[in-house]
Write a protein that holds these residues in place. Structure first.
Motif, mmCIF file in Angstrom:
data_model
loop_
_atom_site.group_PDB
_atom_site.id
_atom_site.type_symbol
_atom_site.label_atom_id
_atom_site.label_comp_id
_atom_site.label_asym_id
_atom_site.label_seq_id
_atom_site.Cartn_x
_atom_site.Cartn_y
_atom_site.Cartn_z
ATOM 1 N N LEU A 1 0.833 -1.202 0.000
ATOM 2 C CA LEU A 1 0.000 0.000 0.000
ATOM 3 C C LEU A 1 0.869 1.253 0.000
ATOM 4 O O LEU A 1 0.593 2.214 -0.726
ATOM 5 N N GLU A 2 1.950 1.239 0.768
ATOM 6 C CA GLU A 2 2.859 2.388 0.800
ATOM 7 C C GLU A 2 3.518 2.605 -0.567
ATOM 8 O O GLU A 2 3.676 3.739 -1.013
ATOM 9 N N ILE A 3 3.894 1.533 -1.226
ATOM 10 C CA ILE A 3 4.470 1.641 -2.578
ATOM 11 C C ILE A 3 3.421 2.196 -3.540
ATOM 12 O O ILE A 3 3.713 3.076 -4.360
ATOM 13 N N LEU B 1 2.424 5.458 -7.324
ATOM 14 C CA LEU B 1 1.294 5.485 -8.254
ATOM 15 C C LEU B 1 0.158 6.410 -7.805
ATOM 16 O O LEU B 1 -0.844 6.528 -8.497
ATOM 17 N N ASN B 2 0.316 7.013 -6.628
ATOM 18 C CA ASN B 2 -0.722 7.891 -6.070
ATOM 19 C C ASN B 2 -2.077 7.196 -5.938
ATOM 20 O O ASN B 2 -3.121 7.806 -6.161
ATOM 21 N N HIS B 3 -2.054 5.900 -5.609
ATOM 22 C CA HIS B 3 -3.277 5.128 -5.384
ATOM 23 C C HIS B 3 -3.336 4.757 -3.908
ATOM 24 O O HIS B 3 -2.376 4.203 -3.380
ATOM 25 N N ASN B 4 -4.457 5.014 -3.273
ATOM 26 C CA ASN B 4 -4.611 4.666 -1.869
ATOM 27 C C ASN B 4 -5.520 3.438 -1.743
ATOM 28 O O ASN B 4 -6.543 3.472 -1.073
ATOM 29 N N THR B 5 -5.142 2.376 -2.446
ATOM 30 C CA THR B 5 -5.921 1.139 -2.440
ATOM 31 C C THR B 5 -5.006 -0.064 -2.277
ATOM 32 O O THR B 5 -3.837 -0.035 -2.669
ATOM 33 N N LEU B 6 -5.584 -1.114 -1.710
ATOM 34 C CA LEU B 6 -4.853 -2.372 -1.617
ATOM 35 C C LEU B 6 -4.816 -3.019 -2.992
ATOM 36 O O LEU B 6 -5.755 -2.891 -3.778
ATOM 37 N N THR B 7 -3.746 -3.725 -3.277
ATOM 38 C CA THR B 7 -3.612 -4.457 -4.536
ATOM 39 C C THR B 7 -2.771 -5.700 -4.271
ATOM 40 O O THR B 7 -2.071 -5.775 -3.262
#
Length: 141
Positions: free
Chosen positions: A50-52, A57-63
């Motif tokens: 999430l921190e990466i 990528l300026n995404h605040n989502t889990l992946t």
């Protein structure tokens, strides 16, 4: 070894790394004309990935995976591929798959992105899934 596997404070429980590295080498060479392949898989937690995702990528989502192509020339493929082991385990349960199958699906997904496969549009997602399934069938038999 074309692919290397690292664990960032979490165990991925990945078996037969040499066989997997050789398979990934073959997979990449089937799609790209490169002389040198260096794939670095980093298995990590949701929090770490999430921190990466936020930072790069300026995404605040889990992946479950983020793939960075760090290649400097067209003759080599250098990458860092971050995989959330926690996301893989949760998705395996969610999609009624084994952890091992889901882990390999994500590993192949990262390599397929590097080979030029996309997954933003529905037709691209379908082709990516087809390619992942082919990889799983070929590798896990």
């Amino acid at each position: 070894m074309p692919a290397q596997f690292f664990e960032q404070e979490i165990k991925a429980r990945l078996k037969d790394k040499r066989k997997l590295s050789a398979f990934l080498d073959t997979l990449v060479h089937e799609h790209l004309e490169v002389k040198k392949i260096a794939l670095r898989y980093i298995f990590c937690s949701d929090e770490y990935l999430l921190e990466i995702n936020k930072q790069f990528l300026n995404h605040n989502t889990l992946t479950d995976i983020i793939t960075f192509d760090l290649s400097e020339t067209d003759n080599d493929l250098t990458s860092e591929i971050y995989v959330s082991v926690e996301r893989v385990a949760e998705n395996a349960e969610k999609f009624n798959k084994s952890y091992n199958d889901e882990l390999h699906r994500v590993i192949f997904h990262g390599a397929l992105h590097l080979c030029g496969f996309k997954d933003k549009k529905e037709d691209q997602k379908a082709e990516m899934r087809r390619q992942e399934d082919l990889c799983i069938e070929r590798y896990l038999g």
